[in-house]
Write a protein that holds these residues in place. Structure first.
Motif: not given
Length: 548
Positions: A238, A240, A279, A292, A295-296, A299
């Motif tokens: 990731s 992020r 997530q 999530g 979140k992906e 990234d």
């Protein structure tokens, strides 16, 4: 009226009906091309290269190949791992490298040839991941084989650096030369060679500098056997996260500014790979899963920013793992949040992430060529246990039907707008937690036109169907015959069919046949017009295809 709307939610097509709520307005204009549509969903991967040879594995590979009119790429771990070839959760092996009594290298291609032959027979193209470390070449070989769930699998000797980097490079050279001899330079020249997997976490026990050295010797070995081969990496986690971002930046700096440890020349880099994960979590009351997606996408955005700011901004980017979360081999038993994997939510999530990634690539002007789904199948497991798979015991899951839908998108991307869409920026800031996102993607390829719609929400719980009012502009005269496909609770959904059977642990022969039929992509009708109103259930997908 509410009762009428509930009935309409289960129908494939609604024309001329009145709705209490304001419908979502979707407009597609085929006369406004937006550039070539880049297929990115035609990439798949899995930990257990040995499952390639299992009956269900071979059948699934053929299904993936048949889903697309462009090449389908497959990536797998453990191509260099020592062992007898038996596959298990997060483990496989080929025994490609051992030593004789005098300590000299011995190369054995018996198992790995079967894997590559099976890929080619199924019509898929290898993305060759160069890893992991053979036991006889590992710096710390013991313990070497660790069973999933018994201990930290990433403490294995298969994740160690080599005792000798020259021997590592020679292994890669001999392997590549063997591939060229067996399949031809022209064929192998189409493949992508990626060095290792996730070296920024314990998949690699060496330092960052040692990974760079591993990379240098690997690409030198590939290029020595096939000078025009496509090589790249670093397949980091990731971006992020601070560690993943720093590792990716340092790798790009190594390739741009430093000399290869293998030959003192510039460091080859033909593509850049990194991973993106969401997530999902089980909410506090335990009644539903919240995905999530933000979140992906974070990234992906951070990775694109890093690449766009580097000297390699125009190189192809391969998201060599892009998934709702990180552990394919963890079932819903280990993590109840993984239950999303069985039903249509997984398909709707992937549709939403697909479009957002295309839009982010356009925003950062990078060359995204792959959204690789790390999902395949596991042998000898129960039905619908909640593994991150495309099929279970030969029964296709709803998510596989998203990829079948995506395979029908081709040619030029065209203008398509939805009043119910949530922008990628808003998803990155807030997720999809209020209203669902009802969005659209459309393509045109001469007489072939396709419109894909989805209704996605992060929360895996019941919600009202979206009422979609569809308007089409500029549809070519030859594209008149419409085929309508759906994924939802009642269509293209073997999981729902299995539940209706009482969730049998051992379905009968007749039940298996019924599940296989339910698992295919359902065409619910043929029409000569598409404009009108459609009911699109929560977590539902609708594909309209005109022409061939």
């Amino acid at each position: 009226m509410m009762r009428l709307q509930n009935i309409l939610a289960g129908l494939a097509f609604v024309c001329g009906a009145s709705f209490a709520a304001e419908p979502v307005k979707v407009t597609v204009d085929f006369s406004k091309p937006q550039g070539a549509f880049q297929p990115i969903t035609n990439w798949f991967g899995y930990d257990e290269s040995g499952y390639t040879l299992a009956p269900n594995g071979q059948a699934l590979l053929k299904e993936l190949s048949e889903a697309y009119s462009v090449p389908v790429y497959v990536r797998a771990h453990h191509l260099f791992t020592s062992g007898d070839g038996t596959a298990d959760l997060k483990w496989s092996s080929t025994n490609i490298f051992t030593r004789d009594a005098d300590g000299k290298p011995v190369y054995n291609f018996a198992i790995i040839d079967k894997i590559f032959d099976a890929w080619r027979e199924a019509g898929v193209t290898p993305m060759v991941e160069l890893g992991f470390m053979p036991e006889a070449l590992s710096r710390k070989p013991s313990p070497y084989r660790i069973h999933f769930g018994e201990a930290d699998m990433l403490s294995s000797g298969a994740q160690e650096p080599p005792t000798n980097y020259q021997e590592w490079g020679e292994l890669v050279r001999v392997f590549t030369a063997h591939l060229v001899e067996r399949y031809g330079a022209a064929e192998v020249g189409r493949w992508y060679f990626e060095v290792w997997n996730e070296p920024d976490i314990p998949y690699w026990h060496g330092t960052r500098e040692e990974y760079f050295k591993l990379y240098d010797y690997a690409v030198a070995g590939v290029r020595a056997a096939l000078p025009g081969a496509k090589v790249g990496g670093p397949a980091t986690t990731s971006p992020r996260g601070q560690k993943g971002a720093a590792y990716l930046k340092a790798f790009l700096a190594h390739c741009a500014e430093e000399k290869s440890a293998a030959d003192g020349k510039s460091v080859p880099l033909d593509f850049i790979s990194f991973h993106a994960k969401g997530q999902p979590k089980l909410m506090a009351d335990g009644n539903y899963v919240r995905m999530g997606l933000d979140k992906e996408l974070a990234d992906v955005r951070e990775g694109f920013r890093i690449v766009a700011a580097s000297p390699f901004a125009k190189l192809p980017i391969i998201l060599s793992e892009a998934d709702p979360e990180g552990c394919a081999a963890c079932s819903a038993k280990e993590n109840p949040a993984n239950a999303y994997r069985n039903g249509p939510l997984y398909a709707a999530y992937t549709a939403a992430s697909h479009k957002a990634m295309l839009d982010l690539a356009a925003e950062y002007q990078v060359n995204l060529i792959s959204l690789l789904s790390w999902s395949f199948e596991f042998e000898g497991r129960g039905y619908f246990e909640g593994f991150r798979t495309l099929a279970t015991n030969g029964i296709d899951k709803p998510v596989l039907n998203f990829f079948r839908m995506a395979g029908k998108l081709r040619g030029q991307r065209v203008a398509a707008e939805s009043s119910g869409a949530i922008s990628t920026d808003d998803i990155l800031k807030n997720g999809v937690r209020g209203a669902p996102t009802v969005d659209v993607l459309a393509t045109l390829d001469q007489g072939h036109a396709a419109v894909l719609l989805w209704n996605y929400h992060d929360d895996d719980r019941p919600g009202a169907a979206a009422e979609v009012a569809l308007t089409l502009k500029g549809l070519p005269k030859g594209a008149k015959l419409l085929r309508e496909y759906r994924i939802d609770e009642g269509h293209s959904n073997a999981y729902a069919a299995w539940q209706k059977m009482g969730s049998p642990d051992a379905p009968t022969t007749a039940q298996i046949a019924e599940l296989k039929a339910a698992g295919g992509l359902h065409m619910v009708g043929r029409r000569v017009t598409a404009e009108g109103r459609y009911a699109l259930p929560r977590s539902g997908l609708l594909l309209l295809v005109f022409g061939d």
